[in-house]
Write a protein that holds these residues in place. Structure first.
Motif, PDB file in Angstrom:
ATOM      1  N   GLN A  42    -115.283 -67.810  -8.349  1.00 36.45           N
ATOM      2  CA  GLN A  42    -114.657 -66.760  -9.146  1.00 36.45           C
ATOM      3  C   GLN A  42    -114.064 -67.327 -10.439  1.00 36.45           C
ATOM      4  O   GLN A  42    -113.537 -68.441 -10.448  1.00 36.45           O
ATOM      5  CB  GLN A  42    -113.539 -66.093  -8.343  1.00 36.45           C
ATOM      6  CG  GLN A  42    -114.016 -65.466  -7.055  1.00 36.45           C
ATOM      7  CD  GLN A  42    -112.869 -65.058  -6.155  1.00 36.45           C
ATOM      8  OE1 GLN A  42    -111.697 -65.144  -6.542  1.00 36.45           O
ATOM      9  NE2 GLN A  42    -113.195 -64.623  -4.942  1.00 36.45           N
ATOM     10  N   PRO A  43    -114.125 -66.557 -11.519  1.00 37.38           N
ATOM     11  CA  PRO A  43    -113.513 -67.000 -12.775  1.00 37.38           C
ATOM     12  C   PRO A  43    -111.994 -66.852 -12.738  1.00 37.38           C
ATOM     13  O   PRO A  43    -111.437 -66.141 -11.895  1.00 37.38           O
ATOM     14  CB  PRO A  43    -114.132 -66.063 -13.813  1.00 37.38           C
ATOM     15  CG  PRO A  43    -114.405 -64.808 -13.041  1.00 37.38           C
ATOM     16  CD  PRO A  43    -114.791 -65.249 -11.663  1.00 37.38           C
ATOM     17  N   LEU A  44    -111.324 -67.498 -13.683  1.00 32.13           N
ATOM     18  CA  LEU A  44    -109.879 -67.335 -13.834  1.00 32.13           C
ATOM     19  C   LEU A  44    -109.589 -66.005 -14.521  1.00 32.13           C
ATOM     20  O   LEU A  44    -110.390 -65.502 -15.302  1.00 32.13           O
ATOM     21  CB  LEU A  44    -109.296 -68.490 -14.644  1.00 32.13           C
ATOM     22  CG  LEU A  44    -109.424 -69.884 -14.034  1.00 32.13           C
ATOM     23  CD1 LEU A  44    -108.906 -70.941 -15.006  1.00 32.13           C
ATOM     24  CD2 LEU A  44    -108.687 -69.956 -12.701  1.00 32.13           C
ATOM     25  N   ALA A  45    -108.410 -65.436 -14.232  1.00 24.94           N
ATOM     26  CA  ALA A  45    -108.008 -64.169 -14.839  1.00 24.94           C
ATOM     27  C   ALA A  45    -106.493 -64.126 -14.949  1.00 24.94           C
ATOM     28  O   ALA A  45    -105.777 -64.880 -14.279  1.00 24.94           O
ATOM     29  CB  ALA A  45    -108.518 -62.994 -14.013  1.00 24.94           C
ATOM     30  N   ASP A  46    -106.002 -63.217 -15.794  1.00 26.60           N
ATOM     31  CA  ASP A  46    -104.556 -63.055 -15.937  1.00 26.60           C
ATOM     32  C   ASP A  46    -103.939 -62.444 -14.683  1.00 26.60           C
ATOM     33  O   ASP A  46    -102.768 -62.680 -14.381  1.00 26.60           O
ATOM     34  CB  ASP A  46    -104.251 -62.157 -17.147  1.00 26.60           C
ATOM     35  CG  ASP A  46    -104.728 -62.776 -18.439  1.00 26.60           C
ATOM     36  OD1 ASP A  46    -104.406 -63.947 -18.693  1.00 26.60           O
ATOM     37  OD2 ASP A  46    -105.436 -62.088 -19.192  1.00 26.60           O
ATOM     38  N   GLU A  47    -104.718 -61.648 -13.970  1.00 28.50           N
ATOM     39  CA  GLU A  47    -104.223 -61.001 -12.749  1.00 28.50           C
ATOM     40  C   GLU A  47    -105.384 -60.897 -11.767  1.00 28.50           C
ATOM     41  O   GLU A  47    -106.523 -60.665 -12.170  1.00 28.50           O
ATOM     42  CB  GLU A  47    -103.680 -59.603 -13.068  1.00 28.50           C
ATOM     43  CG  GLU A  47    -103.135 -58.846 -11.858  1.00 28.50           C
ATOM     44  CD  GLU A  47    -102.644 -57.449 -12.203  1.00 28.50           C
ATOM     45  OE1 GLU A  47    -102.265 -56.710 -11.269  1.00 28.50           O
ATOM     46  OE2 GLU A  47    -102.671 -57.100 -13.400  1.00 28.50           O
ATOM     47  N   THR A  48    -105.084 -61.076 -10.494  1.00 29.45           N
ATOM     48  CA  THR A  48    -106.103 -60.951  -9.445  1.00 29.45           C
ATOM     49  C   THR A  48    -105.666 -59.908  -8.435  1.00 29.45           C
ATOM     50  O   THR A  48    -104.528 -59.910  -7.971  1.00 29.45           O
ATOM     51  CB  THR A  48    -106.338 -62.296  -8.735  1.00 29.45           C
ATOM     52  OG1 THR A  48    -106.828 -63.255  -9.672  1.00 29.45           O
ATOM     53  CG2 THR A  48    -107.353 -62.140  -7.599  1.00 29.45           C
ATOM     54  N   ILE A  49    -106.585 -58.997  -8.099  1.00 27.74           N
ATOM     55  CA  ILE A  49    -106.328 -57.958  -7.107  1.00 27.74           C
ATOM     56  C   ILE A  49    -107.357 -58.107  -5.991  1.00 27.74           C
ATOM     57  O   ILE A  49    -108.565 -58.024  -6.229  1.00 27.74           O
ATOM     58  CB  ILE A  49    -106.406 -56.550  -7.718  1.00 27.74           C
ATOM     59  CG1 ILE A  49    -105.310 -56.389  -8.788  1.00 27.74           C
ATOM     60  CG2 ILE A  49    -106.271 -55.472  -6.640  1.00 27.74           C
ATOM     61  CD1 ILE A  49    -105.350 -55.056  -9.519  1.00 27.74           C
ATOM     62  N   VAL A  50    -106.867 -58.348  -4.792  1.00 19.54           N
ATOM     63  CA  VAL A  50    -107.725 -58.532  -3.623  1.00 19.54           C
ATOM     64  C   VAL A  50    -107.922 -57.187  -2.938  1.00 19.54           C
ATOM     65  O   VAL A  50    -106.957 -56.487  -2.624  1.00 19.54           O
ATOM     66  CB  VAL A  50    -107.107 -59.553  -2.645  1.00 19.54           C
ATOM     67  CG1 VAL A  50    -108.035 -59.758  -1.443  1.00 19.54           C
ATOM     68  CG2 VAL A  50    -106.851 -60.885  -3.349  1.00 19.54           C
ATOM     69  N   LEU A  51    -109.177 -56.810  -2.710  1.00 15.71           N
ATOM     70  CA  LEU A  51    -109.490 -55.494  -2.158  1.00 15.71           C
ATOM     71  C   LEU A  51    -109.796 -55.524  -0.656  1.00 15.71           C
ATOM     72  O   LEU A  51    -110.155 -54.497  -0.077  1.00 15.71           O
ATOM     73  CB  LEU A  51    -110.650 -54.861  -2.918  1.00 15.71           C
ATOM     74  CG  LEU A  51    -110.357 -54.548  -4.395  1.00 15.71           C
ATOM     75  CD1 LEU A  51    -111.577 -53.923  -5.062  1.00 15.71           C
ATOM     76  CD2 LEU A  51    -109.150 -53.624  -4.543  1.00 15.71           C
ATOM     77  N   HIS A  52    -109.685 -56.673  -0.052  1.00 15.55           N
ATOM     78  CA  HIS A  52    -109.689 -56.789   1.418  1.00 15.55           C
ATOM     79  C   HIS A  52    -110.895 -56.118   2.073  1.00 15.55           C
ATOM     80  O   HIS A  52    -110.771 -55.360   3.039  1.00 15.55           O
ATOM     81  CB  HIS A  52    -108.390 -56.220   2.000  1.00 15.55           C
ATOM     82  CG  HIS A  52    -107.160 -56.864   1.459  1.00 15.55           C
ATOM     83  ND1 HIS A  52    -106.801 -58.169   1.768  1.00 15.55           N
ATOM     84  CD2 HIS A  52    -106.208 -56.406   0.589  1.00 15.55           C
ATOM     85  CE1 HIS A  52    -105.679 -58.477   1.140  1.00 15.55           C
ATOM     86  NE2 HIS A  52    -105.302 -57.435   0.410  1.00 15.55           N
ATOM     87  N   GLY A  53    -112.094 -56.413   1.543  1.00  9.77           N
ATOM     88  CA  GLY A  53    -113.322 -55.967   2.173  1.00  9.77           C
ATOM     89  C   GLY A  53    -113.687 -54.520   1.956  1.00  9.77           C
ATOM     90  O   GLY A  53    -114.580 -53.991   2.628  1.00  9.77           O
ATOM     91  N   LYS A  54    -113.026 -53.838   1.026  1.00  7.31           N
ATOM     92  CA  LYS A  54    -113.355 -52.432   0.771  1.00  7.31           C
ATOM     93  C   LYS A  54    -114.654 -52.325  -0.025  1.00  7.31           C
ATOM     94  O   LYS A  54    -115.287 -53.332  -0.356  1.00  7.31           O
ATOM     95  CB  LYS A  54    -112.190 -51.744   0.072  1.00  7.31           C
ATOM     96  CG  LYS A  54    -110.928 -51.675   0.941  1.00  7.31           C
ATOM     97  CD  LYS A  54    -109.862 -50.802   0.338  1.00  7.31           C
ATOM     98  CE  LYS A  54    -108.589 -50.834   1.176  1.00  7.31           C
ATOM     99  NZ  LYS A  54    -108.828 -50.287   2.540  1.00  7.31           N
ATOM    100  N   TYR A  55    -115.034 -51.100  -0.332  1.00  7.94           N
ATOM    101  CA  TYR A  55    -116.320 -50.824  -0.976  1.00  7.94           C
ATOM    102  C   TYR A  55    -116.079 -50.263  -2.375  1.00  7.94           C
ATOM    103  O   TYR A  55    -115.265 -49.359  -2.559  1.00  7.94           O
ATOM    104  CB  TYR A  55    -117.130 -49.840  -0.136  1.00  7.94           C
ATOM    105  CG  TYR A  55    -117.501 -50.409   1.218  1.00  7.94           C
ATOM    106  CD1 TYR A  55    -118.731 -51.014   1.426  1.00  7.94           C
ATOM    107  CD2 TYR A  55    -116.592 -50.368   2.281  1.00  7.94           C
ATOM    108  CE1 TYR A  55    -119.067 -51.563   2.651  1.00  7.94           C
ATOM    109  CE2 TYR A  55    -116.915 -50.909   3.509  1.00  7.94           C
ATOM    110  CZ  TYR A  55    -118.155 -51.507   3.693  1.00  7.94           C
ATOM    111  OH  TYR A  55    -118.471 -52.058   4.906  1.00  7.94           O
ATOM    112  N   VAL A  56    -116.808 -50.792  -3.349  1.00  9.31           N
ATOM    113  CA  VAL A  56    -116.644 -50.414  -4.754  1.00  9.31           C
ATOM    114  C   VAL A  56    -117.957 -49.851  -5.282  1.00  9.31           C
ATOM    115  O   VAL A  56    -119.026 -50.445  -5.086  1.00  9.31           O
ATOM    116  CB  VAL A  56    -116.195 -51.625  -5.592  1.00  9.31           C
ATOM    117  CG1 VAL A  56    -116.344 -51.333  -7.089  1.00  9.31           C
ATOM    118  CG2 VAL A  56    -114.755 -52.004  -5.262  1.00  9.31           C
TER     119      VAL A  56
END
Length: 413
Positions: A42-56
């Motif tokens: 994964q690349p670096l980012a100002d903020e990271t949000i983990v979606l815990h296996g959900k579907y996008v």
């Protein structure tokens, strides 16, 4: 540039056939666009949000609404002041937005009020709600379907001039009310073939000169075929279908937007509430409508998703219900996901920015608890809506739909 990295989810970007596990998406919240997607490192980012296996999946595009109409609570239509139309339109756009719809197309609006909303979209003033393409008033024959709010034209010369006027006003789409329908008047019937092929073709030629697409309300079989021969870009409704009509869809590349929900909710919400003539007509046509769409879906006709929201008891938060009905009628879940995203964006000519989650497009997407390729109903309860890279809403709930549950009538579906 500020960036947000969404990680640990399954991604359907709108181009493939499956959700890809262990995906990530990097968004630029300054431009609102996708920078990169992938799996693994994964690349670096100002903020990271983990979606815990959900579907996008991409946010939906609803290609057929009537944006100034008030749906709930039910009451006979009455004329409104201009500020009241504007207020209702913004409420409807926000309802679309919070249920996962990023763009819509208004196909028939009294007094051309929607063209003003389209101008706001073009100016960037609707960045925090659903954007809109407008057809202004629909074209109808004298006394034809929708004639109270539309523009009456008779003959090809009147149609040609009318379309030129609408394009001059700034319309981004053209809408014909070319046949009878269910909800307009007691004695009008959906089998009425009201607008001739010659009339339709005259206006379509004018619209196509400017690169503007034409949507045609057609319910009877002969009307569907006449509109396709006239080179309509989409057929709205199509209550009847046969092999010749299917061949015309393929030959012309036109989209079918079935709006199955429109007669369905008249029965399932309105039986005993709406005028009996309206309910009776819905009973007469609803199964033919579902069967017609099923034929087209199984034959591989290009499908867009639109709901006709603003018709009786047909809410602006019900886009995902239309998706469920399309699968009941015979479409695969994959066909429906594509209809709700890439296909509808293509019909609206907005694929440069919307419809898929490819690099450079807007980072507008729905976060779902389950895989809609397995359970299409999960679209009705999104976990989160992300708009231009940022989470903007918690799960949507339609309070008015609770007052009008889908528990009336005697349909078997």
């Amino acid at each position: 540039m500020a960036t947000i990295l969404y990680t640990n989810f399954a991604l359907f970007d709108g181009t493939g056939k499956e959700f890809v596990n262990n995906s990530w998406l990097l968004a630029d919240t300054t431009t609102g666009r996708v920078i990169q997607t992938g799996t693994g490192e994964q690349p670096l980012a100002d903020e990271t949000i983990v979606l815990h296996g959900k579907y996008v999946m991409p946010a939906m595009v609803n290609s057929h609404v009537h944006i100034v109409n008030k749906v709930f609570p039910y009451a006979p239509k009455t004329p409104l002041e201009p500020f009241e139309y504007a207020d209702q339109a913004f409420k409807n756009l926000n309802e679309l937005f919070h249920s996962g719809v990023t763009y819509t197309r208004a196909l028939g609006t009294a007094h051309d009020f929607d063209i003003g909303l389209q101008r706001l979209t073009e100016k960037g003033a609707l960045n925090d709600t659903t954007k809109l393409i407008a057809a202004g008033r629909a074209f109808t024959t004298t006394g034809g379907h929708g004639s109270k709010a539309g523009q009456e034209v008779d003959g090809p010369e009147e149609m040609r001039k009318g379309v030129r006027e609408r394009l001059k006003a700034g319309a981004g789409a053209i809408k014909y009310m070319a046949s009878g329908g269910i909800a307009f008047a007691p004695k009008e019937q959906p089998w009425e073939f009201q607008m001739s092929e010659v009339e339709m073709r005259a206006g379509i030629i004018e619209a196509h000169k400017k690169g503007i697409k034409v949507a045609v309300h057609e319910q009877p079989l002969e009307g569907v075929k006449a509109a396709l021969r006239a080179r309509a870009d989409s057929i709205e409704h199509a209550f009847e279908m046969d092999d010749e009509a299917l061949e015309l869809f393929h030959a012309t590349g036109a989209y079918l937007t079935p709006t199955l929900i429109a007669p369905y909710v008249i029965i399932k919400r309105g039986d005993g509430i709406l005028p009996q003539w309206m309910v009776d007509k819905s009973y007469t046509w609803v199964e033919k409508h579902f069967n017609s769409f099923g034929m087209a879906a199984r034959d591989g006709v290009k499908i867009a998703l639109g709901t006709d929201a603003g018709s009786p008891l047909n809410g602006f938060g019900d886009t995902a219900l239309e998706a469920e009905l399309m699968t009941i009628a015979g479409a695969t879940n994959l066909q429906v996901l594509r209809a709700a995203t890439q296909n509808s964006a293509d019909l609206l000519d907005i694929t440069a920015d919307y419809g898929t989650l490819e690099v450079g497009k807007f980072a507008n997407f729905m976060v779902l608890d389950a895989n809609p390729l397995h359970d299409i109903k999960t679209l009705q309860t999104p976990n989160d809506i992300v708009h231009t890279g940022k989470i903007v809403t918690t799960p949507y709930h339609n309070d008015f739909a609770d007052l009008y549950p889908l528990d009336r009538g005697h349909l078997g579906f």
